[in-house]
Design a protein around this motif. Sequence first.
Motif, PDB file in Angstrom:
ATOM      1  N   GLN A 102       2.801 -25.074  12.026  1.00  0.00           N
ATOM      2  CA  GLN A 102       4.017 -25.537  11.342  1.00  0.00           C
ATOM      3  C   GLN A 102       5.243 -25.612  12.262  1.00  0.00           C
ATOM      4  N   LEU A 103       5.007 -26.061  13.518  1.00  0.00           N
ATOM      5  CA  LEU A 103       6.116 -26.232  14.466  1.00  0.00           C
ATOM      6  C   LEU A 103       6.639 -27.660  14.507  1.00  0.00           C
ATOM      7  N   PHE A 104       5.850 -28.612  13.979  1.00  0.00           N
ATOM      8  CA  PHE A 104       6.203 -30.019  14.107  1.00  0.00           C
ATOM      9  C   PHE A 104       6.567 -30.617  12.750  1.00  0.00           C
ATOM     10  N   TYR A 105       7.392 -31.649  12.775  1.00  0.00           N
ATOM     11  CA  TYR A 105       7.900 -32.265  11.544  1.00  0.00           C
ATOM     12  C   TYR A 105       6.799 -32.930  10.723  1.00  0.00           C
ATOM     13  N   ASN A 106       5.852 -33.566  11.416  1.00  0.00           N
ATOM     14  CA  ASN A 106       4.909 -34.420  10.700  1.00  0.00           C
ATOM     15  C   ASN A 106       3.518 -33.815  10.518  1.00  0.00           C
ATOM     16  N   THR A 107       3.318 -32.591  10.945  1.00  0.00           N
ATOM     17  CA  THR A 107       2.019 -31.953  10.756  1.00  0.00           C
ATOM     18  C   THR A 107       2.163 -30.441  10.819  1.00  0.00           C
ATOM     19  N   GLY A 108       1.342 -29.743  10.033  1.00  0.00           N
ATOM     20  CA  GLY A 108       1.384 -28.290  10.056  1.00  0.00           C
ATOM     21  C   GLY A 108       0.288 -27.675  10.893  1.00  0.00           C
ATOM     22  N   ILE A 109      -0.489 -28.506  11.605  1.00  0.00           N
ATOM     23  CA  ILE A 109      -1.669 -28.010  12.314  1.00  0.00           C
ATOM     24  C   ILE A 109      -1.310 -27.126  13.511  1.00  0.00           C
ATOM     25  N   SER A 110      -2.307 -26.371  13.958  1.00  0.00           N
ATOM     26  CA  SER A 110      -2.134 -25.531  15.147  1.00  0.00           C
ATOM     27  C   SER A 110      -2.134 -26.394  16.405  1.00  0.00           C
ATOM     28  N   THR A 111      -1.338 -25.981  17.357  1.00  0.00           N
ATOM     29  CA  THR A 111      -1.218 -26.744  18.605  1.00  0.00           C
ATOM     30  C   THR A 111      -1.356 -25.815  19.801  1.00  0.00           C
ATOM     31  N   TYR A 112      -1.632 -26.415  20.937  1.00  0.00           N
ATOM     32  CA  TYR A 112      -1.903 -25.669  22.173  1.00  0.00           C
ATOM     33  C   TYR A 112      -1.210 -26.355  23.340  1.00  0.00           C
ATOM     34  N   ILE A 113      -0.667 -25.559  24.236  1.00  0.00           N
ATOM     35  CA  ILE A 113      -0.148 -26.113  25.489  1.00  0.00           C
ATOM     36  C   ILE A 113      -1.187 -25.856  26.565  1.00  0.00           C
ATOM     37  N   TRP A 114      -1.616 -26.931  27.230  1.00  0.00           N
ATOM     38  CA  TRP A 114      -2.497 -26.800  28.394  1.00  0.00           C
ATOM     39  C   TRP A 114      -1.621 -26.879  29.642  1.00  0.00           C
ATOM     40  N   PHE A 115      -1.760 -25.893  30.531  1.00  0.00           N
ATOM     41  CA  PHE A 115      -1.144 -25.960  31.852  1.00  0.00           C
ATOM     42  C   PHE A 115      -2.217 -26.359  32.848  1.00  0.00           C
ATOM     43  N   VAL A 116      -1.976 -27.431  33.550  1.00  0.00           N
ATOM     44  CA  VAL A 116      -2.946 -27.962  34.517  1.00  0.00           C
ATOM     45  C   VAL A 116      -2.253 -28.002  35.875  1.00  0.00           C
ATOM     46  N   SER A 117      -2.929 -27.500  36.897  1.00  0.00           N
ATOM     47  CA  SER A 117      -2.300 -27.431  38.221  1.00  0.00           C
ATOM     48  C   SER A 117      -3.348 -27.516  39.324  1.00  0.00           C
ATOM     49  N   ASN A 118      -2.986 -28.189  40.398  1.00  0.00           N
ATOM     50  CA  ASN A 118      -3.840 -28.185  41.584  1.00  0.00           C
ATOM     51  C   ASN A 118      -3.176 -27.403  42.723  1.00  0.00           C
ATOM     52  N   LYS A 119      -2.258 -26.511  42.332  1.00  0.00           N
ATOM     53  CA  LYS A 119      -1.626 -25.639  43.331  1.00  0.00           C
ATOM     54  C   LYS A 119      -1.529 -24.203  42.805  1.00  0.00           C
ATOM     55  N   LYS A 120      -2.638 -23.724  42.265  1.00  0.00           N
ATOM     56  CA  LYS A 120      -2.668 -22.354  41.755  1.00  0.00           C
ATOM     57  C   LYS A 120      -2.485 -21.363  42.898  1.00  0.00           C
ATOM     58  N   PRO A 121      -1.707 -20.283  42.660  1.00  0.00           N
ATOM     59  CA  PRO A 121      -1.666 -19.219  43.660  1.00  0.00           C
ATOM     60  C   PRO A 121      -3.021 -18.530  43.744  1.00  0.00           C
ATOM     61  N   GLN A 122      -3.259 -17.806  44.805  1.00  0.00           N
ATOM     62  CA  GLN A 122      -4.573 -17.230  45.078  1.00  0.00           C
ATOM     63  C   GLN A 122      -5.112 -16.392  43.921  1.00  0.00           C
ATOM     64  N   GLU A 123      -4.233 -15.594  43.289  1.00  0.00           N
ATOM     65  CA  GLU A 123      -4.719 -14.695  42.233  1.00  0.00           C
ATOM     66  C   GLU A 123      -5.148 -15.441  40.957  1.00  0.00           C
ATOM     67  N   ARG A 124      -4.761 -16.726  40.849  1.00  0.00           N
ATOM     68  CA  ARG A 124      -5.120 -17.499  39.657  1.00  0.00           C
ATOM     69  C   ARG A 124      -6.303 -18.428  39.910  1.00  0.00           C
ATOM     70  N   LYS A 125      -6.718 -18.550  41.140  1.00  0.00           N
ATOM     71  CA  LYS A 125      -7.807 -19.481  41.462  1.00  0.00           C
ATOM     72  C   LYS A 125      -9.102 -19.060  40.765  1.00  0.00           C
ATOM     73  N   GLY A 126      -9.817 -20.036  40.234  1.00  0.00           N
ATOM     74  CA  GLY A 126     -11.082 -19.767  39.576  1.00  0.00           C
ATOM     75  C   GLY A 126     -10.957 -19.099  38.220  1.00  0.00           C
ATOM     76  N   LYS A 127      -9.752 -19.053  37.681  1.00  0.00           N
ATOM     77  CA  LYS A 127      -9.519 -18.386  36.403  1.00  0.00           C
ATOM     78  C   LYS A 127      -8.692 -19.278  35.484  1.00  0.00           C
ATOM     79  N   VAL A 128      -8.795 -19.005  34.173  1.00  0.00           N
ATOM     80  CA  VAL A 128      -7.973 -19.676  33.169  1.00  0.00           C
ATOM     81  C   VAL A 128      -7.337 -18.589  32.309  1.00  0.00           C
ATOM     82  N   GLN A 129      -6.018 -18.590  32.217  1.00  0.00           N
ATOM     83  CA  GLN A 129      -5.311 -17.608  31.407  1.00  0.00           C
ATOM     84  C   GLN A 129      -5.218 -18.131  29.967  1.00  0.00           C
ATOM     85  N   LEU A 130      -5.593 -17.293  29.009  1.00  0.00           N
ATOM     86  CA  LEU A 130      -5.506 -17.642  27.593  1.00  0.00           C
ATOM     87  C   LEU A 130      -4.438 -16.766  26.947  1.00  0.00           C
TER      88      LEU A 130
END
Length: 198
Positions: free
Chosen positions: A132-160
Amino acid sequence: ADHIVLGDTLGDGKTFDGHRDRKFHYMLSNPPFGVEWKPEENYVKKEHADLGFSGRFGPGLPRINDGSLLFLLHMISKMHPSPENNGDGSKIAIIFNGSPLFTGDAGSGESNIRRWIIENDLLDAIVALPDQLFYNTGISTYIWFVSNKKPQERKGKVQLIDATRFYQKMKKSLGNKRNEISDTQIEEITKIYADYKH
């Protein structure tokens, strides 16, 4: 305003990638949720077949009734080369509904796109937002962060990040929009992302 290119992002036969020769360090997008790409079908399929990974849609094509992942592939094609490939790299944030996360059996277009993104270590984080964050829909939403410059500690991992409880009720609802995220809550979510702890 001089940099706005009118036309269809995915291609409608008249336009082809209005920023064809440009790369960007940062990209933000809130593409339409669950919109079919039938009007662009011939064009997208031709680009996919003719150009493969040299074009925007090499990893695959989603079902015709939801073009969300096509917008992400379009943005990925605009990334600067990664630092490992002597470039600056890029970061993308894109808002999706649940469909790009969950639809498509193994071997389907959606599954192949997700697999390619993860195998190439581009997916940095996914933030589940309150509904219920958007005017025209009450559905759940997700932000995807996509990067090809991850720091070393984030490489090979996905934070949820489960931010579904980071909201406050609005005094007056606007259509389907009944919730909002306060500045303090945004800071807290940002800190969770930055601290990179379980």
